[in-house]
Design a protein around this motif. Structure first.
Motif, PDB file in Angstrom:
ATOM      1  N   VAL A 182       1.098  -0.609  -0.087  1.00  0.00           N
ATOM      2  CA  VAL A 182       0.001  -0.007   0.030  1.00  0.00           C
ATOM      3  C   VAL A 182       1.090   1.297  -0.280  1.00  0.00           C
ATOM      4  CG1 VAL A 182      -1.546   1.521   1.422  1.00  0.00           C
ATOM      5  CG2 VAL A 182      -1.990  -1.313   1.290  1.00  0.00           C
ATOM      6  N   GLY A 183       0.702   1.943  -0.849  1.00  0.00           N
ATOM      7  CA  GLY A 183       1.770   3.149  -0.771  1.00  0.00           C
ATOM      8  C   GLY A 183       0.245   4.586  -0.758  1.00  0.00           C
ATOM      9  N   GLN A 184       0.964   5.720  -0.767  1.00  0.00           N
ATOM     10  CA  GLN A 184       0.275   7.172  -0.152  1.00  0.00           C
ATOM     11  C   GLN A 184       1.610   8.340  -0.800  1.00  0.00           C
ATOM     12  OE1 GLN A 184      -1.259   8.699   3.077  1.00  0.00           O
ATOM     13  NE2 GLN A 184      -2.910   9.005   1.881  1.00  0.00           N
ATOM     14  N   VAL A 185       0.792   8.980  -1.825  1.00  0.00           N
ATOM     15  CA  VAL A 185       1.497  10.438  -1.647  1.00  0.00           C
ATOM     16  C   VAL A 185       0.384  11.973  -0.930  1.00  0.00           C
ATOM     17  CG1 VAL A 185       2.632  12.414  -2.905  1.00  0.00           C
ATOM     18  CG2 VAL A 185       3.119   9.795  -3.858  1.00  0.00           C
ATOM     19  N   ASP A 186       1.348  11.685   0.200  1.00  0.00           N
ATOM     20  CA  ASP A 186       0.627  13.495   0.395  1.00  0.00           C
ATOM     21  C   ASP A 186       0.636  14.394   0.607  1.00  0.00           C
ATOM     22  OD1 ASP A 186      -0.905  15.227   2.158  1.00  0.00           O
ATOM     23  OD2 ASP A 186      -0.964  14.166   3.553  1.00  0.00           O
ATOM     24  N   ILE A 198      -2.689  11.168  -3.749  1.00  0.00           N
ATOM     25  CA  ILE A 198      -2.234   9.806  -4.407  1.00  0.00           C
ATOM     26  C   ILE A 198      -2.103   8.594  -3.593  1.00  0.00           C
ATOM     27  CG2 ILE A 198      -1.758   9.000  -6.223  1.00  0.00           C
ATOM     28  CD1 ILE A 198      -0.371  11.871  -7.821  1.00  0.00           C
ATOM     29  N   SER A 199      -3.054   7.339  -3.957  1.00  0.00           N
ATOM     30  CA  SER A 199      -2.864   6.568  -3.149  1.00  0.00           C
ATOM     31  C   SER A 199      -2.871   4.716  -4.104  1.00  0.00           C
ATOM     32  CB  SER A 199      -3.640   6.000  -2.068  1.00  0.00           C
ATOM     33  OG  SER A 199      -4.909   6.019  -2.097  1.00  0.00           O
ATOM     34  N   PHE A 200      -2.252   4.085  -4.322  1.00  0.00           N
ATOM     35  CA  PHE A 200      -2.453   3.384  -4.288  1.00  0.00           C
ATOM     36  C   PHE A 200      -1.860   1.804  -3.670  1.00  0.00           C
ATOM     37  CE2 PHE A 200       1.434   5.422  -4.723  1.00  0.00           C
ATOM     38  CZ  PHE A 200       2.503   4.625  -3.932  1.00  0.00           C
ATOM     39  N   GLY A 201      -2.455   0.940  -4.609  1.00  0.00           N
ATOM     40  CA  GLY A 201      -2.041  -0.842  -3.628  1.00  0.00           C
ATOM     41  C   GLY A 201      -2.617  -1.939  -4.665  1.00  0.00           C
TER      42      GLY A 201
END
Length: 582
Positions: A229-233, A285-288
């Motif tokens: 799981v990833g996120q760019v805040d 932006i988040s991703f997984g």
């Protein structure tokens, strides 16, 4: 009643303590600050099936990545960075000719148990669980041998670490073995002890991402699996960049100034407010992964958007035939282009920027960009372009052109959704040198001989009150009625895509061939006597691009089909992609 209440309270407390006890206080996430501007981590230990799938994918990608590392090392040599080139070649050697699992084992890593990549400010930190600390130390020793000398050693709050400066960049790499974890970070070369201690985890954050639970909540909300799981805040990241106060970014600016001789431009107070203003439009932006096994790799990317943006498009049903159905042709792309709504929205954005232009030097270029966007949107109102709603392209076959002077050979259908099919048809007739007579009852008719002759195949068209369909190739006229009657887009749907494995391989072959041609041309130009100073670097970049496509060709042999879609919901823009493997 009182004993009962005490028992209930004791039971609740026990449950809470048990829940807290399940958190590993030394897991990588326990070291990630809750206010990190970016993070990518696994929330739980990988199961065997997921791990095996990752290793198979890594095995397919490794040869191309190793080749790219070698190419980049050669580029560093050309630029005079011999130390960096030797280190990169040493890393490449760890993977060269090996299976991914064997390489990971030789380095002592335990990627199953926990990994996190995150920012302490803008400084990236990588924290990976170790299966064997001795193997990890041996790996670092091999890097030192390749470097030609021992890395410098130091101590931060009782934690030993190694460090090495990256040429004259003012940045250093810090490496340490912290308990059962390997830690590496990029920090300013003059970083103070508190910054080093925090990066290594000697000083824990006041509140960690594990305590915060934000990433776990995000995974649950978006249906991301816990293993990646990833996120760019952007609400945190953009202000760090805009103000220039982040230590790593300030170091970068300082050394760029020294190289160019130009002073660091002063950053006005407006930069902070304007960075916040931009981030409010796209907060994160988040991703997984949503599925990962030996035969499937499904991913999702979520772009959070401001409320007015989502309201403009989340409820919009684009009347493009096929956008709402299942994409299943060998190549099948449906793209919503609601020009009327796009024009209204982007005109409003352009006017908002014109009313309150950006003053921060980092953002002033956006003033001109939005002004041009506003002008373009006005032109988009001109019929018949202003009436377009979307386009769908379906290919049954595709064969690349034998030369640049030829068109690729393909058969298929194109559907253009519009509020004014007759107007679009009239313009097409004017452009092709004659009147196009197509009835509006959906029945296909052949297009004029000059069009078929130009394209080298039979061509057909059909039209109804919402779209025009064009068929290219023998038998495509029989498929136009179905193309016109496809399901319309459901609320918020913007894109739908499908490729079979064979079609995917055809497109990868085309891109790989173009990359090969471009790399060869750049290499030839770099060897010319009058080549500009940056030509060699451009040639090296082109070579790495070619190697990337070569690797994609190898991976493509396993692909059964590729799919994807995009839609806008009440929280933002969602991209979903899937790959099925043999």
């Amino acid at each position: 009643m009182r004993p009962t209440k005490r028992l209930l309270a004791l039971g609740v407390a026990s449950v809470l303590l048990a829940a807290c006890g399940h958190k590993d206080k030394d897991a990588p996430l326990a070291f990630v600050p809750a206010d990190t501007p970016y993070v990518f981590a696994n929330l739980d230990k990988l199961d065997d099936g997921v791990y095996d799938a990752m290793m198979i994918q890594a095995d397919a990608e490794l040869p191309g990545q190793v080749a790219q590392m070698k190419s980049l090392a050669q580029d560093l040599d050309t630029k005079g960075n011999a130390d960096g080139a030797r280190l990169l070649r040493a890393v490449a050697a760890e993977f060269d000719g090996k299976k991914a699992e064997a390489a990971i084992d030789a380095m002592g890593l335990d990627v199953k148990s926990g990994t996190a990549v995150y920012g302490v400010g803008l400084s990236p930190v990588v924290r990976i669980s170790l299966a064997d600390t001795a193997k990890w130390e041996a790996f670092v020793g091999r890097l030192e041998t390749a470097y030609g000398k021992k890395l410098e050693t130091a101590d931060a709050g009782g934690q030993a670490y190694r460090h090495v400066a990256l040429s004259d960049s003012g940045i250093q790499v810090v490496i340490a073995t912290v308990g059962k974890q390997a830690v590496a970070a990029l920090l300013p070369a003059d970083a103070a002890q508190p910054a080093i201690r925090q990066a290594l985890g000697v000083d824990r954050p006041e509140k960690s991402l594990q305590d915060d639970g934000r990433l776990a909540d995000l995974a649950k909300e978006k249906d991301y699996k816990n293993y990646a799981v990833g996120q760019v805040d952007l609400t945190r990241l953009l202000p760090l960049v805009a103000t220039g106060k982040d230590p790593l970014f300030a170091t970068f600016l300082k050394h760029q100034s020294q190289k160019t001789g130009e002073p660091i431009p002063p950053l006005p107070p407006s930069c902070q407010a304007e960075a916040t203003r931009i981030a409010a439009r796209v907060p994160s932006i988040s991703f997984g992964y949503t599925r990962l096994d030996l035969h499937h790799q499904d991913q999702r990317i979520d772009v959070a958007l401001a409320d007015d943006i989502t309201k403009a498009f989340s409820g919009l049903k684009v009347e493009l035939p096929g956008l709402g159905g299942e994409a299943k042709e060998p190549f099948d792309l449906s793209l919503a282009l609601p020009v009327e709504q796009l024009r209204t929205f982007f005109t409003a954005q352009s006017e908002a920027v014109a009313a309150k232009p950006f003053e921060c030097p980092a953002f002033t270029g956006m003033n001109d960009s939005f002004a041009k966007l506003g002008s373009t949107m006005q032109q988009a109102a001109i019929p018949p372009f202003g009436d377009i709603r979307g386009v769908r392209i379906m290919l049954d076959s595709f064969k690349p052109a034998a030369s640049a002077a030829q068109l690729p050979a393909m058969t298929g259908r194109v559907v253009i959704a519009t509020r004014n099919p007759s107007g679009l048809l009239a313009m097409a007739g004017a452009l092709t040198g004659g009147e196009l007579k197509v009835p509006s009852d959906g029945k296909p008719v052949p297009l004029p001989p000059n069009i078929s002759a130009t394209l080298g195949m039979p061509t057909f068209a059909a039209m109804n009150g919402q779209a025009i369909a064009i068929g290219l190739g023998d038998g495509e006229d029989n498929k136009l009625d179905g193309a016109l009657m496809g399901a319309l887009g459901d609320a918020g749907r913007m894109v739908r895509l499908h490729l079979t494995g064979d079609m995917y391989r055809s497109w990868v072959d085309v891109m790989a061939e173009k990359a090969q041609t471009y790399a060869a041309g750049m290499a030839e130009a770099a060897n010319a006597d009058d080549a500009p100073a940056d030509q060699a670097a451009n040639a090296a970049a082109a070579e790495r691009s070619k190697l990337q496509f070569d690797a994609m060709k190898q991976q493509a042999s396993r692909v059964v089909q590729v799919g994807g879609e995009a839609h806008v919901d009440e929280k933002g823009l969602v991209f979903s992609g899937s790959v099925e493997y043999k």
